[in-house]
Motif scaffolding. Structure first.
Motif, mmCIF file in Angstrom:
data_model
loop_
_atom_site.group_PDB
_atom_site.id
_atom_site.type_symbol
_atom_site.label_atom_id
_atom_site.label_comp_id
_atom_site.label_asym_id
_atom_site.label_seq_id
_atom_site.Cartn_x
_atom_site.Cartn_y
_atom_site.Cartn_z
ATOM 1 N N SER A 299 -2.390 -20.950 -11.534
ATOM 2 C CA SER A 299 -2.985 -20.060 -10.580
ATOM 3 C C SER A 299 -3.135 -18.702 -11.343
ATOM 4 N N THR A 300 -4.159 -17.961 -11.327
ATOM 5 C CA THR A 300 -4.480 -16.802 -11.884
ATOM 6 C C THR A 300 -5.210 -15.682 -10.836
ATOM 7 N N MET A 301 -5.002 -16.043 -9.506
ATOM 8 C CA MET A 301 -5.589 -14.995 -8.474
ATOM 9 C C MET A 301 -4.815 -14.515 -7.394
ATOM 10 N N GLY A 302 -5.147 -13.512 -7.011
ATOM 11 C CA GLY A 302 -4.216 -12.677 -5.896
ATOM 12 C C GLY A 302 -4.525 -11.300 -5.669
ATOM 13 N N HIS A 303 -3.402 -10.633 -5.169
ATOM 14 C CA HIS A 303 -3.559 -9.238 -5.010
ATOM 15 C C HIS A 303 -2.552 -8.538 -4.384
ATOM 16 N N ILE A 304 -2.517 -7.448 -4.591
ATOM 17 C CA ILE A 304 -1.319 -6.581 -3.980
ATOM 18 C C ILE A 304 -2.106 -5.600 -2.854
ATOM 19 N N ALA A 305 -1.410 -5.672 -1.735
ATOM 20 C CA ALA A 305 -2.086 -4.638 -0.356
ATOM 21 C C ALA A 305 -1.262 -3.914 0.040
ATOM 22 N N THR A 306 -1.669 -2.652 0.329
ATOM 23 C CA THR A 306 -0.992 -1.862 1.386
ATOM 24 C C THR A 306 -0.324 -2.119 2.542
ATOM 25 N N THR A 307 0.818 -1.923 2.919
ATOM 26 C CA THR A 307 1.359 -2.327 4.230
ATOM 27 C C THR A 307 0.746 -1.473 5.277
ATOM 28 N N LYS A 308 0.312 -0.189 5.038
ATOM 29 C CA LYS A 308 -0.240 0.651 5.923
ATOM 30 C C LYS A 308 -1.744 0.445 5.797
ATOM 31 N N GLU A 309 -2.478 0.457 7.270
ATOM 32 C CA GLU A 309 -4.029 0.571 7.092
ATOM 33 C C GLU A 309 -4.317 2.051 7.227
ATOM 34 N N TRP A 310 -5.587 2.161 6.495
ATOM 35 C CA TRP A 310 -6.290 3.641 6.518
ATOM 36 C C TRP A 310 -7.552 3.564 6.972
ATOM 37 N N SER A 311 -7.943 4.540 7.446
ATOM 38 C CA SER A 311 -9.308 5.138 7.746
ATOM 39 C C SER A 311 -9.669 6.398 7.236
ATOM 40 N N ASN A 312 -11.069 6.665 7.272
ATOM 41 C CA ASN A 312 -11.330 8.236 7.046
ATOM 42 C C ASN A 312 -10.582 8.544 5.786
ATOM 43 N N TYR A 313 -10.935 8.214 4.634
ATOM 44 C CA TYR A 313 -10.061 8.793 3.345
ATOM 45 C C TYR A 313 -10.947 8.638 2.229
ATOM 46 N N HIS A 314 -10.589 9.236 1.246
ATOM 47 C CA HIS A 314 -11.159 9.105 -0.433
ATOM 48 C C HIS A 314 -10.024 8.659 -1.017
ATOM 49 N N LEU A 315 -10.259 7.581 -1.621
ATOM 50 C CA LEU A 315 -9.575 6.648 -2.840
ATOM 51 C C LEU A 315 -9.766 6.914 -3.937
ATOM 52 N N ARG A 316 -8.984 7.148 -4.811
ATOM 53 C CA ARG A 316 -9.504 7.475 -6.366
ATOM 54 C C ARG A 316 -8.237 6.652 -7.284
ATOM 55 N N LEU A 317 -8.812 6.120 -8.384
ATOM 56 C CA LEU A 317 -7.902 5.295 -9.111
ATOM 57 C C LEU A 317 -8.742 5.105 -10.631
ATOM 58 N N ASP A 318 -7.711 4.885 -11.741
ATOM 59 C CA ASP A 318 -8.222 4.524 -12.843
ATOM 60 C C ASP A 318 -8.208 3.239 -12.997
ATOM 61 N N PHE A 319 -8.980 2.487 -13.842
ATOM 62 C CA PHE A 319 -8.699 1.192 -14.200
ATOM 63 C C PHE A 319 -9.301 0.968 -15.596
ATOM 64 N N LYS A 320 -8.587 0.120 -16.276
ATOM 65 C CA LYS A 320 -9.152 -0.435 -17.811
ATOM 66 C C LYS A 320 -8.963 -1.979 -17.934
ATOM 67 N N TRP A 321 -9.854 -2.654 -18.559
ATOM 68 C CA TRP A 321 -9.757 -3.866 -18.938
ATOM 69 C C TRP A 321 -8.577 -4.364 -19.968
ATOM 70 N N GLY A 322 -7.902 -5.403 -19.869
ATOM 71 C CA GLY A 322 -7.344 -5.818 -20.948
ATOM 72 C C GLY A 322 -8.147 -6.883 -21.792
ATOM 73 N N GLU A 323 -7.389 -7.596 -22.642
ATOM 74 C CA GLU A 323 -8.208 -8.457 -23.408
ATOM 75 C C GLU A 323 -8.305 -9.991 -22.784
ATOM 76 N N GLU A 324 -7.379 -10.585 -22.179
ATOM 77 C CA GLU A 324 -7.082 -11.871 -21.784
ATOM 78 C C GLU A 324 -7.791 -12.158 -20.680
ATOM 79 N N ARG A 325 -8.378 -13.345 -20.740
ATOM 80 C CA ARG A 325 -8.994 -14.156 -19.473
ATOM 81 C C ARG A 325 -8.461 -15.474 -19.380
ATOM 82 N N TYR A 326 -8.497 -15.844 -18.212
ATOM 83 C CA TYR A 326 -7.710 -17.049 -17.909
ATOM 84 C C TYR A 326 -8.602 -18.077 -17.183
#
Length: 282
Positions: free
Chosen positions: A84-111
């Motif tokens: 099993s290679t799928m899922g997520h993490i989720a905030t415990t808090k609910e949000w509305s009217n916001y600006h979210l910013r993050l950085d992401f980068k790919w790794g090499e592995e695929r499953y």
């Protein structure tokens, strides 16, 4: 989705006044109203729930590793014998009217089951409070090679902002445009609309910065500082024409979908009424 040429002909300069002001996009986080706060503390999953499809809510297979403030999904410590290679993490808090910013980068592995497919992840937003499950009711800011910035409406509906002069309409819907929702595609008990981004600004080998503006029942997706997609009038998929239930907030999640991916600098700031008014002035 409306044809760009039709929209330009019909509305002329209206699109220019509806785009997100460049001066607001260019400002540094500390120079705009609303204090930034970290959603991910760089050490552990405090404030987040964990969900691994077919496994549960405990990371018994080392899906996650955290090093020097970087959240790493399906990295070298992952139990590769685990199918099993799928899922997520989720905030415990609910949000509305916001600006979210993050950085992401790919790794090499695929499953498996996507070992030969494009690397895939996503930001889920406006998730309901229901128990975590794979593909919950939400709006997805798609993070997939070649599709970064798409929107996938999962058991929700929306109106994609038309391209005016090649740029998605933002921040105000043009009232002369008809509000007709495309019929979702139903499969596996889930109804989806898929809206495609305009412009490919993804870096396949290094870090990328993603911004999400969620204001009321509308949202804008930005990839490395460029607005690539907008969604308006988001509603619950069970809404009817005479009784729409707006989708305006909820939990936020980061997905792992059979590909190695990293996140860092996950930050959010609340948008107050004054800044929202400025944004909507065009």
């Amino acid at each position: 989705m409306f044809d760009r040429r039709f929209a330009i002909k019909a509305f002329g300069l209206a699109g220019a006044s509806g785009m997100l002001p460049r001066r607001l996009l260019a400002q540094s986080p500390s120079s705009v109203a609303g204090e930034w706060q970290s959603l991910f503390n760089g050490r552990d999953l405090e404030g987040w729930t964990f969900f691994h499809d077919k496994v549960g809510d405990r990371d018994v297979h080392r899906v996650i590793s955290i090093d020097q403030g970087i959240l790493h999904f399906l990295g070298p410590k992952f139990d590769r014998a685990q199918k099993s290679t799928m899922g997520h993490i989720a905030t415990t808090k609910e949000w509305s009217n916001y600006h979210l910013r993050l950085d992401f980068k790919w790794g090499e592995e695929r499953y498996s089951p996507r070992s030969l497919q494009r690397r895939n992840s996503g930001i889920l937003y406006h998730m309901g409070p229901e128990r975590d499950r794979l593909f919950p009711d939400c709006v997805e800011f798609q993070v997939e090679e070649g599709d970064v910035g798409d929107a996938i409406m999962v058991n929700t509906k929306g109106l994609q902002g038309p391209l005016l002069g090649g740029t998605p309409l933002w921040p105000n819907w043009i009232q002369a445009l008809p509000k007709i929702y495309d019929e979702p595609q139903a499969a596996g008990g889930i109804a989806r609309q898929w809206f495609r981004h305009a412009g490919n600004y993804e870096n396949l080998t290094g870090w990328n910065t993603l911004d999400l503006y969620a204001i009321g029942d509308q949202a804008a997706h930005l990839v490395n500082g460029r607005i690539v997609l907008t969604v308006f009038s988001m509603i619950d998929s069970h809404s009817t024409a005479d009784k729409a239930k707006p989708v305006t907030g909820g939990r936020i999640a980061l997905e792992f979908e059979a590909a190695e991916v990293m996140f860092r600098n996950v930050r959010i700031r609340q948008l107050d009424d004054a800044l929202i008014a400025r944004l909507k002035q065009g």
